[in-house]
Design a protein around this motif. Structure first.
Motif, mmCIF file in Angstrom:
data_model
loop_
_atom_site.group_PDB
_atom_site.id
_atom_site.type_symbol
_atom_site.label_atom_id
_atom_site.label_comp_id
_atom_site.label_asym_id
_atom_site.label_seq_id
_atom_site.Cartn_x
_atom_site.Cartn_y
_atom_site.Cartn_z
ATOM 1 N N UNK A 192 0.892 2.864 -7.832
ATOM 2 C CA UNK A 192 2.562 2.105 -7.759
ATOM 3 C C UNK A 192 2.157 0.119 -8.480
ATOM 4 N N UNK A 193 3.393 -0.439 -9.510
ATOM 5 C CA UNK A 193 3.292 -1.223 -10.080
ATOM 6 C C UNK A 193 2.674 -2.428 -9.062
ATOM 7 N N UNK A 194 3.398 -2.590 -7.180
ATOM 8 C CA UNK A 194 2.952 -3.013 -6.685
ATOM 9 C C UNK A 194 1.481 -3.173 -6.269
ATOM 10 N N UNK B 80 0.525 5.332 -0.222
ATOM 11 C CA UNK B 80 -0.404 6.290 -1.064
ATOM 12 C C UNK B 80 0.425 7.268 -1.327
ATOM 13 N N UNK B 81 1.843 7.593 -1.340
ATOM 14 C CA UNK B 81 3.103 8.102 -1.421
ATOM 15 C C UNK B 81 3.296 8.638 -3.235
ATOM 16 N N UNK B 82 2.490 7.469 -3.207
ATOM 17 C CA UNK B 82 2.575 7.647 -5.006
ATOM 18 C C UNK B 82 1.437 7.139 -5.894
ATOM 19 N N UNK C 129 0.972 -1.360 0.095
ATOM 20 C CA UNK C 129 -0.022 0.369 -0.282
ATOM 21 C C UNK C 129 0.933 1.089 -0.286
ATOM 22 N N UNK D 277 1.051 5.647 7.129
ATOM 23 C CA UNK D 277 1.622 5.102 5.437
ATOM 24 C C UNK D 277 1.479 3.615 6.229
#
Lengths: 531, 358
Positions: A28-30, A23-25, A21, A517
């Motif tokens: 996010x691919x993963x 949240x900063x992006x 997880x 986060x």
């Protein structure tokens, strides 16, 4: 019961994804692991159960929903991101239906995807109100599905045994988290990677857990000798039951060589339009950086061991899934018939555990196979009865007592996958952090306010660092960087908190940022680490 | 006084400094914000390094407001009202923790893993004894069935290791035994100096237990035991290799397709192991698509090959088709909103493909 039950079949699906997880992006691919698993596995499985209930089919299945997965499914940010994800997919599928108009060999498949994605969106938003736990809970309450838990972050217990408090925390936090989602304590547990070491049962018993699973040799090499092999559970001396994995049924699905999923009529995983189509066209549906990624739309069947691939034929694939389900049931009937001959009057239980994500994500027709299998066994098998471990123990409380042997279901059966030259460096840090967490918990047992928040966050960081997934990924030698980063980040965050707590210099803004986060286990209580 | 020294102070000490500097409302600030306020009041620029997980974007603004404490409060609230997710750079983990210890872990019935650390004090101490720490010895004790006191093991063997590493895999002679490992050095006169003793570990057995249940209902003869072992797949345990076969594949393709790192196209690039002749390999894929686009009155009704088309608000449209070999007749038919005027334009497109073999 009309059946003349000669044997039980316990299907166990282990649903797990590491806590991804970010949240900063924005993108996010993963996180796509989660969205793909929702679209291809979790929703299709729930839909299978919906259909069975609707048609009055009595079935039993056991699923572990690991705490990281449950936390992600219940997370609002990820829920909303999934809604966007599935809407984008619907848009792409609509374009695909149009685009393939003159290519009849793909057109039907394109329509299938559109229909499936629309169904996913409907189920996700309207039926389960964005939280799939509501779905699993419903079938558990109907008595069809037994949901079990797993170590809090899928920690690999045999490599944690030196730190009993860390093991206890993995189990206790999992139990509490399960209660938060399902409103009752879990009866059983799937230990991460099926990892067991003698003594683990102490902590399971403390958490009120009645049963767990081990790989075949965990039972076979038990002390004392198991009378019935893997076809009956063993009670550990403290009366927690261990069920052993059946190899024969595992192989028919797991094995990439002989297993059903390799049938040439099934959908080919590696031909995804995310890679195959014109870049400008597909760009809005792959990673925002322009990196080509899987979209989930794939038009080919496995065809054979060649590069040349033929178009997927849904109807043919469904016929194969039905045939394989019939074959699986036939083999189990033969198996239990043979077993009952050597097991005196004891009714054998065949325990077949699989990674849930195998069904649907990897083996696209897997949920359909299960659908056929559950229907066939319920309506046309005279000798096989589906069962959950809890039900089995209720019906057959008398079992042999013996301590299983250290084991896992990883390559070669022990700890090698998680302890080798690619990942052994992590353990000195994980151990140190476990030791420090124990120290913090004992020292600041009665802490309140900011210190307490910092202690709880330290516990979250330690747990996240302990996910067996990171060591596993390092071993598989792909995407290693991400796994290394996650390990280091969580250990560093833990260590920063450790020093901040001890020196009385907790920075609330940093703490708040970490809480947002790494927001797994909102209700965690660090005192689980106290002696 | 700089940020580092301030950070070592307790909140109470920081408050005292803040009070001396006349920062108002200091009591309501967090330690971090206090430090920033102090630095600002002292006219020392703070040194928030990029990469550390700090969300204190306050720094620059603080410089502007010069210790105006009210602003801090406001900003403090803003900070907590709006989630902020700093992207932190990954820092390396420490080499060691200043401990002297050795830890043993079980990998499987035949292998142990040990890691160790020797701190500076211990090294100094060993140096004084004349012990050469560049050659370490792992003394592996078989302590099965005893409460080990250093002298009562049933046997031991030594493994020589160097001090360049801090971990080792030890192959064990027999499964199902309890072990303890001493880390030490040999002095010049050949005596073993103990540095640290590990935890004890029990390796798992790799076959049926010798112990047979005495209760009649669980009793097994050798025949029944081996038969159940066989039926349970006991001889295939290592063959199946757990979840690895597909689990690893799963992880690999996930990785290949999803990793944030460098990603190779895994689908339309032929892989070496998949068919093809040995040696050199080359390939080419060519596909065609056709875009049909146009415009009409925004409220008109348009069909393409009889199927309705969605118009954009400005009346334009475009549709994209995969174009196979052959002829496509593509009538585009439009009717105005009143339904009394219509137009039809029909592009006809033919694709033929020639494969030139040089």
């Amino acid at each position: 019961m009309a059946k003349n039950t000669k044997g039980y079949l316990a299907l166990v699906l282990h649903a797990h994804l590491p806590f991804v997880r970010h949240p900063e992006y924005e993108d996010f691919l993963e996180e796509d692991w989660l969205y793909e698993a929702i679209t291809e596995t979790y929703l299709p499985l729930l839909d299978v159960y919906e259909g069975l209930v609707r048609d009055g089919i009595d079935f039993r299945i056991t699923m572990s929903l690991t705490p990281p997965l449950a936390n992600m499914l219940a997370d609002e940010l990820l829920q909303n991101r999934y809604v966007k994800h599935i809407r984008d997919l619907i848009e792409l599928a609509e374009k695909e239906v149009e685009r393939t108009r003159w290519m009849s060999e793909f057109h039907e498949t394109a329509k299938m995807y559109l229909e499936k994605f629309e169904r996913c969106r409907y189920l996700f938003e309207e039926v389960y109100r964005k939280n799939l736990i509501n779905g699993f809970k419903r079938f558990q309450e109907l008595g069809k599905l037994e949901v079990i838990t797993c170590g809090a972050t899928h920690g690999f217990m045999p490599l944690m045994d030196l730190y009993p408090n860390a093991v206890r925390a993995q189990i206790q936090v999992a139990r509490q988290d399960y209660e938060r989602h399902f409103g009752r304590p879990p009866r059983g547990i799937w230990n991460g990677e099926c990892g067991y070491y003698p003594g683990l049962e102490t902590f399971l018993s403390e958490a009120g857990i009645r049963f767990f699973f081990v790989d075949s040799h965990g039972i076979l090499h038990a002390d004392r000798r198991p009378r019935y092999g893997v076809f009956a559970p063993l009670y550990c001396p403290n009366h927690v039951a261990a069920f052993g994995r059946d190899i024969e049924s595992s192989k028919s699905v797991w094995s990439s060589e002989e297993g059903y999923p390799g049938d040439f009529n099934y959908r080919e995983f590696y031909r995804d339009i995310g890679f195959d189509l014109d870049f400008e066209y597909i760009k809005p549906y792959i990673h925002e950086s322009g990196l080509r990624t899987n979209t989930g739309i794939k038009y080919y069947r496995i065809t054979g061991r060649t590069m040349y691939k033929e178009p997927y034929n849904r109807q043919r694939a469904m016929e194969m899934a039905a045939e394989h389900a019939g074959n699986f049931m036939f083999n189990r009937e033969k198996q239990v018939e043979h077993l009952s001959a050597v097991m005196d009057n004891k009714i054998p239980i065949v325990v077949s555990p699989y990674d849930a994500e195998l069904f649907g994500h990897w083996w696209y027709e897997g949920p359909d196979f299960l659908n056929f299998l559950l229907r066939k066994i319920s309506t046309s098998s005279d000798t096989i009865e589906l069962i959950t471990p809890s039900e089995y123990l209720d019906r057959h409380p008398e079992q042999q007592t013996a301590t299983p042997s250290l084991s896992s279901w990883g390559n070669r059966g022990y700890a090698e996958v998680w302890l080798n030259s690619t990942n052994d460096w992590i353990y000195r840090h994980l151990h140190k952090a476990s030791e420090r967490m124990n120290e913090l918990a004992n020292t600041y047992r009665d802490a309140e306010g900011l210190i307490r928040r910092a202690l709880n966050q330290a516990a979250r960081e330690l747990l996240l660092a302990q996910s067996s997934d990171w060591a596993f990924i390092m071993k598989t030698n792909t995407m290693v960087e991400y796994a290394v980063k996650r390990t280091k980040d969580h250990i560093n965050r833990f260590t920063d908190l450790y020093y901040a707590i001890k020196s009385g210099t907790i920075d609330e803004s940093i703490l708040t940022s970490l809480e947002r986060k790494d927001n797994i286990f909102p209700d965690i209580d660090f005192r689980v680490y106290c002696d | 006084m700089n940020k580092t020294t301030l950070k070592q102070k307790s909140k109470k000490e920081l408050l005292n400094i803040a009070t001396e500097l006349g920062i108002e409302g200091a009591a309501s600030l967090t330690s971090a914000n206090l430090i920033d306020a102090i630095l600002v009041a002292m006219d020392v620029s703070s040194d928030g390094k990029p990469g550390t997980p700090r969300s204190l974007r306050l720094d620059d603004e603080n410089l502007e407001v010069r210790g105006a404490s009210k602003k801090f409060e406001v900003q403090d609230k803003r900070l907590f009202a709006e989630p902020e997710y700093p992207v932190d750079e990954t820092r390396d983990l420490p080499q060691g923790y200043g401990d002297t210890k050795i830890v043993a872990m079980v990998r499987d019935p035949y292998w142990l893993f040990v890691y160790w650390e020797i701190n500076h004090e211990k090294r100094r101490e060993l140096g004084l004894l004349g012990a050469d720490t560049s050659h370490l010895v792992l003394r592996v004790w078989d302590i099965t069935g005893v409460s080990f006191n250093g002298f009562n093991a049933s046997g031991h063997f030594d493994v020589n290791v160097n001090d360049i590493t801090n971990n080792w895999y030890i192959q064990m002679p027999t499964p199902d035994r309890t072990w303890c490992i001493d880390l030490g050095v040999l002095t010049s006169d050949g005596s073993f100096v103990l540095i640290a003793r590990s935890n004890s570990v029990l390796t798992p057995r790799d076959t049926l237990s010798d112990r047979i249940d005495e209760k009649p209902e669980w009793h097994t003869t050798t025949e029944t035991a081996t038969e159940m072992y066989r039926i349970s797949g006991g001889y295939k345990v290592t063959e199946l290799a757990g979840s690895e076969s597909i689990g690893a594949l799963l992880a690999q393709h996930l990785a290949a397709n999803l990793s944030s790192g460098a990603v190779a196209s895994s689908s339309n690039v032929p892989r070496k192991d998949e068919g093809g002749e040995k040696g050199k390999d080359f390939w080419l894929v060519v596909n065609t698509e056709l875009i049909v686009y146009g415009a009409t009155e925004p409220d008109a009704k348009v069909t393409l090959q009889g199927q309705p088309l969605k118009l954009r608000p400005d009346g334009t449209f475009s549709v994209r088709f995969a174009l196979p070999d052959g002829e496509q007749i593509i009538p585009v038919h439009a009717v105005n909103a009143d339904g009394d005027m219509e137009k039809q334009i029909t592009p006809i497109v033919t694709r033929t493909t020639r494969v030139d073999i040089p």
